[in-house]
Design a protein around this motif. Structure first.
Motif, PDB file in Angstrom:
ATOM      1  N   MET A 112     -39.905   2.891  67.158  1.00 49.88           N
ATOM      2  CA  MET A 112     -39.965   1.739  66.272  1.00 49.88           C
ATOM      3  C   MET A 112     -39.449   2.052  64.863  1.00 49.88           C
ATOM      4  N   TYR A 113     -39.234   3.320  64.579  1.00 52.96           N
ATOM      5  CA  TYR A 113     -38.934   3.747  63.219  1.00 52.96           C
ATOM      6  C   TYR A 113     -37.455   4.019  62.986  1.00 52.96           C
ATOM      7  N   THR A 114     -37.008   3.629  61.797  1.00 46.54           N
ATOM      8  CA  THR A 114     -35.742   4.131  61.287  1.00 46.54           C
ATOM      9  C   THR A 114     -35.999   5.527  60.736  1.00 46.54           C
ATOM     10  N   ILE A 132     -30.652   6.551  60.935  1.00 44.11           N
ATOM     11  CA  ILE A 132     -30.429   5.977  62.253  1.00 44.11           C
ATOM     12  C   ILE A 132     -31.577   5.014  62.524  1.00 44.11           C
ATOM     13  N   SER A 133     -31.212   3.791  62.871  1.00 44.77           N
ATOM     14  CA  SER A 133     -32.225   2.753  63.065  1.00 44.77           C
ATOM     15  C   SER A 133     -32.878   2.884  64.435  1.00 44.77           C
ATOM     16  N   SER A 134     -33.899   2.058  64.643  1.00 44.91           N
ATOM     17  CA  SER A 134     -34.556   2.050  65.947  1.00 44.91           C
ATOM     18  C   SER A 134     -33.589   1.630  67.049  1.00 44.91           C
ATOM     19  N   GLY A 135     -32.585   0.848  66.673  1.00 36.54           N
ATOM     20  CA  GLY A 135     -31.598   0.402  67.645  1.00 36.54           C
ATOM     21  C   GLY A 135     -30.415   1.340  67.799  1.00 36.54           C
ATOM     22  N   GLY A 136     -30.391   2.397  66.982  1.00 41.87           N
ATOM     23  CA  GLY A 136     -29.321   3.378  67.095  1.00 41.87           C
ATOM     24  C   GLY A 136     -28.178   3.215  66.106  1.00 41.87           C
ATOM     25  N   SER A 137     -28.272   2.226  65.217  1.00 44.66           N
ATOM     26  CA  SER A 137     -27.224   2.074  64.198  1.00 44.66           C
ATOM     27  C   SER A 137     -27.333   3.199  63.181  1.00 44.66           C
ATOM     28  N   THR A 138     -26.186   3.701  62.761  1.00 45.63           N
ATOM     29  CA  THR A 138     -26.168   4.833  61.847  1.00 45.63           C
ATOM     30  C   THR A 138     -25.511   4.478  60.521  1.00 45.63           C
ATOM     31  N   ASN A 139     -25.867   5.239  59.520  1.00 47.98           N
ATOM     32  CA  ASN A 139     -25.328   5.062  58.178  1.00 47.98           C
ATOM     33  C   ASN A 139     -25.240   6.436  57.541  1.00 47.98           C
ATOM     34  N   TYR A 140     -24.141   6.681  56.810  1.00 47.64           N
ATOM     35  CA  TYR A 140     -23.926   7.995  56.210  1.00 47.64           C
ATOM     36  C   TYR A 140     -23.553   7.877  54.738  1.00 47.64           C
ATOM     37  N   LYS A 157     -37.366  11.354  56.966  1.00 43.81           N
ATOM     38  CA  LYS A 157     -38.285  10.275  56.650  1.00 43.81           C
ATOM     39  C   LYS A 157     -38.304   9.293  57.798  1.00 43.81           C
ATOM     40  N   ALA A 158     -39.490   8.870  58.174  1.00 47.00           N
ATOM     41  CA  ALA A 158     -39.650   7.828  59.185  1.00 47.00           C
ATOM     42  C   ALA A 158     -40.152   6.581  58.477  1.00 47.00           C
ATOM     43  N   GLU A 159     -39.520   5.447  58.762  1.00 45.59           N
ATOM     44  CA  GLU A 159     -39.863   4.217  58.039  1.00 45.59           C
ATOM     45  C   GLU A 159     -39.780   3.019  58.970  1.00 45.59           C
ATOM     46  N   ARG A 160     -40.711   2.081  58.781  1.00 50.98           N
ATOM     47  CA  ARG A 160     -40.614   0.809  59.479  1.00 50.98           C
ATOM     48  C   ARG A 160     -41.262  -0.273  58.643  1.00 50.98           C
TER      49      ARG A 160
END
Length: 120
Positions: free
Chosen positions: A31-33, A51-59, A96-99
């Motif tokens: 559930m966590y980004t 990386i989001s819970s859905g697998g989207s990534t950002n750099y 870091k884990a965040e939701r």
């Protein structure tokens, strides 16, 4: 009890590679980004990749094309593959884990960090 444990840091020569791991427990990991951040001496902590819970990534622009973030929800672990390391990548790396939660709250947890040192 929530724990985020980073591992895989160390000393590497410029141009080399390392793979960091962030193992989580005590949360519903999927559930966590998850984000990797780093802090060099005398500098502020900065975002490296998420990386989001859905697998989207950002750099961050500074690591695009060199670093890859991935997750294995079955193992409650996020990885950061770091290639073509540069001296300026030297820092303590944190995960870091965040939701999002109800009423606009954010729930987040930090790991203790792992040192990455790149020698020039």
């Amino acid at each position: 009890q929530v724990q985020l444990v980073e591992s895989g840091g160390g000393l590497v020569q410029a141009g080399g590679s390392l793979r960091l791991s962030c193992a989580a427990s005590g949360i519903t990991f999927s559930m966590y980004t998850i984000g990797w951040y780093r802090q060099a001496p005398g500098k502020e902590r900065e975002l490296v990749a998420t990386i989001s819970s859905g697998g989207s990534t950002n750099y961050a622009d500074s690591v695009k094309g060199r670093f890859t973030i991935s997750r294995d929800n079955a193992k409650n672990t996020v990885y950061l593959q770091m290639n073509s390391l540069k001296f300026e990548d030297t820092a303590v790396y944190y995960c870091k884990a965040e939701r999002s939660a109800s009423y606009g709250r954010r729930i987040l947890y930090w790991g203790q960090g792992t040192q990455v040192t790149v020698s020039s």
